[in-house]
Design an enzyme around this catalytic site. Sequence first.
Site, PDB file in Angstrom:
ATOM      1  N   LEU A   1       0.871  -1.114   0.082  1.00 11.05           N
ATOM      2  CA  LEU A   1      -0.022   0.133  -0.059  1.00 11.05           C
ATOM      3  C   LEU A   1       0.993   1.269   0.122  1.00 11.05           C
ATOM      4  O   LEU A   1       0.645   2.255  -0.591  1.00 11.05           O
ATOM      5  CB  LEU A   1      -1.020  -0.111   1.069  1.00 11.05           C
ATOM      6  CG  LEU A   1      -2.112  -0.963   1.144  1.00 11.05           C
ATOM      7  CD1 LEU A   1      -3.092  -0.718   2.358  1.00 11.05           C
ATOM      8  CD2 LEU A   1      -3.009  -0.465  -0.154  1.00 11.05           C
ATOM      9  N   CYS A   2       2.077   0.994   0.490  1.00  8.63           N
ATOM     10  CA  CYS A   2       2.858   2.564   0.550  1.00  8.63           C
ATOM     11  C   CYS A   2       3.533   2.814  -0.748  1.00  8.63           C
ATOM     12  O   CYS A   2       3.527   3.892  -0.977  1.00  8.63           O
ATOM     13  CB  CYS A   2       4.014   2.131   1.426  1.00  8.63           C
ATOM     14  SG  CYS A   2       4.976   1.055   1.438  1.00  8.63           S
ATOM     15  N   THR A   3       3.843   1.712  -1.433  1.00 10.98           N
ATOM     16  CA  THR A   3       4.128   2.031  -2.908  1.00 10.98           C
ATOM     17  C   THR A   3       2.941   2.781  -3.716  1.00 10.98           C
ATOM     18  O   THR A   3       3.080   3.889  -4.301  1.00 10.98           O
ATOM     19  CB  THR A   3       4.548   0.692  -3.476  1.00 10.98           C
ATOM     20  OG1 THR A   3       5.575   0.255  -2.861  1.00 10.98           O
ATOM     21  CG2 THR A   3       4.519   0.896  -5.252  1.00 10.98           C
TER      22      THR A   3
ATOM     23  N   GLU B   1       2.679   6.292  -1.704  1.00  8.08           N
ATOM     24  CA  GLU B   1       3.612   7.367  -1.846  1.00  8.08           C
ATOM     25  C   GLU B   1       4.594   7.254  -3.057  1.00  8.08           C
ATOM     26  O   GLU B   1       5.118   8.416  -3.597  1.00  8.08           O
ATOM     27  CB  GLU B   1       4.525   6.920  -0.703  1.00  8.08           C
ATOM     28  CG  GLU B   1       3.756   7.379   0.836  1.00  8.08           C
ATOM     29  CD  GLU B   1       4.185   6.943   1.918  1.00  8.08           C
ATOM     30  OE1 GLU B   1       5.300   6.388   1.678  1.00  8.08           O
ATOM     31  OE2 GLU B   1       3.385   6.792   2.834  1.00  8.08           O
TER      32      GLU B   1
END
Lengths: 524, 448
Positions: free
Chosen positions: B209-211, B214
Amino acid sequence: MAEPKTKYDRQLRIWGEQGQAALEKASICLLNCGPTGSETLKNLVLGGVGSITIVDGSKVELGDLGNNFMVDESSLGQSKAKCVCSFLQELNDAVKAKFIEEYPEALIDTNPSFFSQFTLVVATQLVEESMVKLDRICREANVMLIFARSYGLTGLVRISVKEHAVIESKPDHFLDDLRLNNPWPELRGFAEAIDLNVQDPVAHKHIPYVVILVKMADEWIKSHGGSLPSTREEKREFKELLKARMVAMDEDNYKEAIDASFKVFAPRGISSDLQQIIIDSCAEVASNSSDFWVMVAALKEFIANEGGGEAPLEGSIPDMTSSTEHYVNLQKIYQAKSEADFLVIEKRVRNILKKIGRDPNSIPKATIKSFCKNARKLKVCRYRLIEDEYNNPSLPELQKYLTDEDYSIAVGFYILLRAVDRYAANFNSFPGQFDGGMDEDISRLKTTAVGLLNDFGCNGLTLTEDLINEMCRFGAAELHAVAAFIGGIASQEVIKLITKQFVPMSGTYVFNGIDHKSQLLSLY
Amino acid sequence: MADAAPPSKSRDLDKLLLRPGNLVGPSFEPGVQLRDDLQEYAKVLVVGAGGLGCELLKDLALSGFKNLEVIDMDRIEVTNLNRQFLFRLEDVGKPKAEVAAKRVMERVSGVNIVPHFCRIEDKDIEFYSDFNIIALGLDSIEARSYINAVACSFLEYDSDDNPREETMKPMVDGGTEGFKGHARVIVPGVTPCFECTIWLFPPQVKFPLCTLAETPRNAAHCIEYAHLIKWDEVHSGKAFDPDNPDHMKWVYDEAVKRAELFGIQGVTYSLTQGVVKNIIPAIASTNAIISAACALETLKIASGCSKTLSNYLTYNGVEGLHTKVTEFVKDKDCLVCGPGVLVELDTTVTLQKFIDMLEEHPKLLMSKASITYRGKNLYMQAPPVLEEMTRSNLSLPLYDLMDKVPKDILHVTGTINKDNKKSSGLRKLRVIFKGIDGVTDMDMAGGA
């Protein structure tokens, strides 16, 4: 969205608009529309080939209703070609379907020029004599040909095309083209501008591994007299150096760098497969050379000159842990180099065309671009004439197969499939085709098979009694499930040949329906 | 010269079914009787009426089988038409199972095909026990797992822990993706079952999810951001429906915006659909190859007319043509095809307490369990009518509900919570009541 595109959505994701356009332009001729032929065509009609022409002289019999889905009770006594054609038309009205009520053998003998109108001929259930004749006709007319045959629990598929060159071979697993073992100045410059010792931990873990490896390799070279790690010990040491640069355990970019470090050590230059292609005599081009070989000639020049031993850069990079900014910039650097390489090759292609007296603009830019992008993956497939293989099969290969446990049944069937044709030429029926007299058929088939092996010069090698019995039990039956399998394989290969994508099979595929240990035999 | 046989629809099959051979199955008894029995008594269930299912129905109908049933919960879509050859444009929207059954019956006279337009979980276990062979033409791991568990639940072991042949329910399973596919034979107790080799189907890798949030780098990241993050932010509470074209268009538009923001190329509507719906490319030829292999194995298992595939065939047509047979081995500790999970109970344990226990049991982790004993429903979570009818059993001791048999097999279905993932599942339990005569330590040796 338009209807046809939606209908073909699941296959467009495999071969794209260009592949589909090639299919829609193709005209296919089918010889014999028993279940093997009908099932082959069914898969092609669903996919949307341009046109089909079915050639079969027989009428539908009761037995056909038990193995062919394209005929039904109402077809009894009617032309099989007509019935199969009308059912296939039902599957896809975009396909032009027609039929000719005539025996293929007769057409081969009396009207060989008939075949030159087609893109590809699918010849099913032909015996050896007709296969050999048709093969010569199609080779002469430059028409692609594929043989398919179902026989009891065995069968075969064999392509016959003089040469098939593939640009978009689309292999599943192929090493990406990052040039970490040989970075060009712009890539080096990009890496130099990024500080591996950046203090911000977020920035540190978002440096792409390509940059890490280029810089670390540079560092290594400086302290090792200009050479990259080569021994096992050096490679291990290099990975340790990478590990030492990690500032936190969760730095995926460094883990990726360690996993990808082999790309730094990889030997420079082109693969042996590509080497084979550029030294092929066809790469010495003349006015009648195909576009493919003209581009190969340009590629050869590029490798020897601007490329410095390398093929043009592919230009795409795999996904990797990175900040968006670094990744997008890295992409641009790879694309720029790829574009520059393309321009050089394009110029060389135009010059070569001029030199051989052709229109310098006769090969479209997009084709050359695709060629450059796929230069490392080019494939050239060539197929021997059936007659040559049959008269002169590679003896060492044959002997190797006959004594290899994994191959013995498949090669046994290969020999027996030829033996039953020789048998039929002598006795006017296939062994075990009719009930009764099985023992005599078995001994005759055995004698025929032994004779065949002797003709090859394979004296002393024999086939097992069990397999010969089995072949007689089959009695030339065309079982639906086997026909659907063989037809499936044949249609798959047709698609690859027509779309010029993926790599078609080489050699002869022999189906073994007993335990499914089917094999591809290379008797070249 | 021998005589020609009288005309028969079985002209070609007869060669295989009526004549003796040496490379055949151990039970092969060639003859007219075999052919007739195959037509009259053999019942085959085809699970799935999609790309593989359509082919399987045709292939089986032309391989000597006359009693077929097919189960599928889906309706026909336009994108099916490039391979699901039993369907036409005017069939779009109709139930696949019904249209497929009708088309094959129209063309192959004498064949009877019963369609079931429902989910596989909607049928009770007894439905599946009716078939000699189950042929699977599915595209999901969960569905394969479920049917596998059902077929394995019929398997009984004797007192020496050897599987009893008459309780084996053979399956053939096919799967395809693009130019690749597999066909396999599963005989519970003999070959590995689907669960024994579940590692062959690794779970799909999801983007972190961070990929997405962000550091998006490619088109798929932008699409999944719009689909998994932005949608919920904007449409609080409204579920995303992949079959709703407005929803798909919204995700596409958002993905395009995000791609522009980050300078990323390649977002198309087609890719958006592919990523969001996890579309697996599919073509007629591969389905034909794999289904034909499955149908041939079904014929061989039912008739013994040849050896059978042992036990896993892979096909790959991407680079040349590769077919390969691998003989996988059984996992002797398999929870699904093994003798069953051993559960020791006091005779006083009530059904309710037993159900609660299943949730905690480390090998089961099953919630919302429904319980059947020898075909009798002890407790059913659904439908409401059945729940009400069986509710009164909850307070009774299980021992009494199992007719005071000291040691027997129970079937439980429910939600399995494994690795933070929920799936419907079925498990076989070997229940032993403590302190009852006739139960010795020996019986419990070899428990799973």
